[in-house]
Structures are given as structure tokens and as C-alpha cells.
Design a protein around this motif. Sequence first.
Motif, mmCIF file in Angstrom:
data_model
loop_
_atom_site.group_PDB
_atom_site.id
_atom_site.type_symbol
_atom_site.label_atom_id
_atom_site.label_comp_id
_atom_site.label_asym_id
_atom_site.label_seq_id
_atom_site.Cartn_x
_atom_site.Cartn_y
_atom_site.Cartn_z
ATOM 1 N N SER A 191 58.047 73.509 44.006
ATOM 2 C CA SER A 191 59.420 73.767 43.565
ATOM 3 C C SER A 191 60.240 72.517 43.878
ATOM 4 O O SER A 191 59.886 71.766 44.787
ATOM 5 N N TYR A 192 61.273 72.262 43.099
ATOM 6 C CA TYR A 192 62.177 71.162 43.482
ATOM 7 C C TYR A 192 63.619 71.507 43.185
ATOM 8 O O TYR A 192 63.920 72.307 42.291
ATOM 9 N N LEU A 193 64.503 70.885 44.002
ATOM 10 C CA LEU A 193 65.951 71.021 43.802
ATOM 11 C C LEU A 193 66.537 69.615 43.829
ATOM 12 O O LEU A 193 66.371 68.895 44.830
ATOM 13 N N GLY A 220 63.483 73.058 39.468
ATOM 14 C CA GLY A 220 62.305 73.075 38.615
ATOM 15 C C GLY A 220 61.064 73.371 39.413
ATOM 16 O O GLY A 220 61.108 73.506 40.622
ATOM 17 N N ALA A 221 60.055 73.335 38.755
ATOM 18 C CA ALA A 221 59.797 73.561 37.335
ATOM 19 C C ALA A 221 58.481 74.296 37.237
ATOM 20 O O ALA A 221 57.601 74.110 38.071
ATOM 21 N N THR A 222 58.361 75.121 36.196
ATOM 22 C CA THR A 222 57.063 75.741 35.963
ATOM 23 C C THR A 222 56.139 74.725 35.301
ATOM 24 O O THR A 222 56.591 73.681 34.807
ATOM 25 N N LEU A 271 58.581 70.681 26.752
ATOM 26 C CA LEU A 271 57.132 70.435 26.688
ATOM 27 C C LEU A 271 56.821 69.019 27.154
ATOM 28 O O LEU A 271 57.233 68.042 26.516
ATOM 29 N N ARG A 272 56.115 68.931 28.284
ATOM 30 C CA ARG A 272 55.699 67.607 28.775
ATOM 31 C C ARG A 272 54.497 67.138 27.948
ATOM 32 O O ARG A 272 53.547 67.918 27.759
ATOM 33 N N PRO A 273 54.498 65.882 27.496
ATOM 34 C CA PRO A 273 53.316 65.390 26.759
ATOM 35 C C PRO A 273 52.249 64.918 27.751
ATOM 36 O O PRO A 273 52.371 63.856 28.350
ATOM 37 N N TYR A 312 53.761 62.664 30.390
ATOM 38 C CA TYR A 312 53.575 63.892 31.179
ATOM 39 C C TYR A 312 54.783 64.181 32.080
ATOM 40 O O TYR A 312 55.873 64.390 31.562
ATOM 41 N N ARG A 313 54.627 64.155 33.397
ATOM 42 C CA ARG A 313 55.707 64.547 34.314
ATOM 43 C C ARG A 313 56.640 63.382 34.642
ATOM 44 O O ARG A 313 57.560 63.531 35.439
ATOM 45 N N ASN A 314 56.379 62.204 34.071
ATOM 46 C CA ASN A 314 57.059 61.008 34.571
ATOM 47 C C ASN A 314 57.715 60.167 33.481
ATOM 48 O O ASN A 314 57.784 58.945 33.592
HETATM 49 N N1 GLY Z 1 58.729 65.486 36.825
HETATM 50 C C1 GLY Z 1 58.806 66.820 37.210
HETATM 51 C C2 GLY Z 1 58.362 67.774 36.192
HETATM 52 O O1 GLY Z 1 57.782 67.417 35.183
HETATM 53 O O2 GLY Z 1 58.582 68.937 36.407
#
Ligand code: GLY
Length: 386
Positions: free
Chosen positions: A259-261, A272-274, A315-317, A341-343
Motif C-alpha cells: 500500500s502507499y500514501l 494506491g494501488a491495486t 492500466l500499467r503497460p 509498467y510501474r515506473n
Molecule cells: N508506481 C506505483 C504503481 O504503479 O502503483
Amino acid sequence: MAETTDVVFAGGGIIGLAAAWEAAQRGLSVRVVDPAPGRGAAWVAAGMLAPVTESSFGEEALTRLFLAASASWPGFASRLKTATGWDTGFRACGAIAVALDASDRAQIDQLLDFQHGLGLEASRLSATDCRSLVPVLSPAVRGGALMPGDHQVDNRALVLSLIDGCVRAGVKLTSDRVVSVSLDRKGAATGVVTEGGEIYLAGTVVLAAGVDTPAIGGLPEGVLPPVRPVKGHVARLRAQPDGEAFSHTVRGLVHGHHSYLVPRADGSVVVGATSEERGYDTTVQAGAVHSLLDDARLLVPAVDEWEFVECIAGLRPASPDNAPFVGPTSVPRLLVATGHYRNGFLLAPITAESVATYIATGSVPPPLDAFPVDRRFPAARTGSDL
Ligand code: GLY
């Protein structure tokens, strides 16, 4: 037929916009084709710039890319601010990882060992240290780690700055969707064809359409790299009317859930995030909202008192090895820039510089050259393999 530009970008998310702005800064004529620039995954994202907390076991080369990307951020933010006058909300805030139970604590300790092995800046924190840095944390927090080099940018302020920067630099923003690449008789890319039936010719075509990149047509099979959507729900809360509610980004392990805040300067907090493999679905699901908020309130009980502003999903690629695809394809004059992706936010400036450098020199500079677009992956396991 529309005029030719030096470069045409299919996709105006964080990657397409940053690379278009960079290319225009270097004197190229540029077009970006996107039905709603900056309103896809870039609008949903939290904007964490987290080379250390996003590093993972077995991904040392990717971590080196993250560190180089992080180093390029201050210069990029300052150039963009000079060009537009906008504050992107880039802040060297640092992050803390916190654990809620003994198993979460052990996991953070293992990550710390890995991070120290790579020479990354991260230090162990007691529970008291965590609460001195972030007083809103729950008394249940068992301890954690400080990552002083993990920062943030306000994703929406950045997207709006880039759109403004692009307009000021003469980039043509075309509201349409690229459906295919046009090729000449020798098989080289000559431009893009849109849903609206237009053809935009260019010296170089860059496909930067995130998760939609593999669906772009007109190309021989196997040219485009494998990118899949990984859904993320993100909530926005308002903790107070103005001024950050706490100083550091909080990365929590909540009984094994991540989890993040992320506290913004305007008093809002991004939660976030699922991370869900559900194809191209972006509906907001009640269960996801529930679990995001439930984990957040276990970390920060005051969440219960904060205003709920929104929850959206993007949607993260993602690529098979979690590294991006940036560079030339087997089709002459066709580049791709996707798979971040996440970055995406962390990697946007270094991707933009690499795309612009490739167009000028014909080479992808290090460290992105370590991830060629045509790299191969082991065949995916199927249900029958299991
Ligand atoms: N960079 C964080 C996420 O994709 O949730």
C-alpha cells in the motif's frame, strides 16, 4: 494530406508527451496523436519517483536504470519549469517503508539487505523512528526503513506542464487515435493512419501508446514487443485544505499487502494501488476501493476523517521482465517507447532523452541500451504446464 513532421508520436501519455517535448526542444518538428493526451494511465498514477522502493530481487540492471532515471529528474523538472513557468510538484520528499506485523518487518529487512548489496541508500528504522518522521502513522506500525532518495512529482501537474511545454515548443497535438503505421515499398515506416482516416507522414514514427501499442496495425508480425495491461486502482483523499499532511511518501506492507500514501503539497493524499491482471477493464470496483482504504487506514488511522475525492483505475503497460521497450524496431524509422509498467514517471525523462538521442545519432544511449526492443523472453507458461 497533413504536412510532414520530423517525428510523429502515436500516444500522448507521460512517455509520448515527455519525448515529444524533448524532441521539440532539440529543434525537431513534432506531432503527437492521441484522443485525450495525458488522460490515460498518466492521470491515474501517483507520480512516485522511487528507484529504491521499486527495486526488486533479480532486477539489478533495472535498478541501475531507475537510479540513472532518478538522477535525470531535477534537471528535467527545472528545464520544464523554465520553459513553462509551471510547478510540476517535483519534490525530494524521501520515502519510508513501514511494516504492520512481524512478517512484514522481516520482508522489509530482506529488502534492505538486497538494497544494501546494491549500494542503495536505505536505513533501518525502529517503530519510534517511523512515527517521528511521519506522526500520523498508526501505533501498530512495527518499524521500517528510510529511503531518502525516493521522491515524487504531481502526475497531473506534470502532464499539464508537458502539454503546455509541447504547445509552446510548436508540437502539434492531434486529437485522434493511431490505428496503423504506414510503410513504403521497402517496408520502412512513413507515418501513421488514424481512426479519423487521416495520414500523418513523418521522418520517424514513435509508438508510445502504452497498453494500446501492440494493437497498432500495419506491421509485420512480431515487430511490436509484448506489453500487457496491469490494472491499478488509485484513490485520492483530501487530508487538509492546504499544506502537506505529512512529509514522506509512506510505502506500507499491511499483512503482506502493498500500500502507499503519497502526500501532496496541496493537502491531498494519493492512495494506491491495486495490481490486477484483468485485461483492458478500467471499471472501478467496490471491493478494490474497500481494500485500498482498509490498508491505508491500518497504516494511518486519520484516513477515516479525510475527505474521499475519487477513485479511478488505469492500466500499467507491463513487459515480461518489467523493463521498458525503448528504441528501434526491425522496421526502419519505427521506434517504440512503452512497457514502463510501474515506473512511467520515473523513467519519462531518461526515455525522452534516449528517444531524442536515437533520432539524432541512430543509437540508444546507456543505460536504456541494456533493454533492446527485440529481446526475447522464455515462452509463457500455460495452464497445461502447471
Ligand atoms: N508506481 C506505483 C504503481 O504503479 O502503483
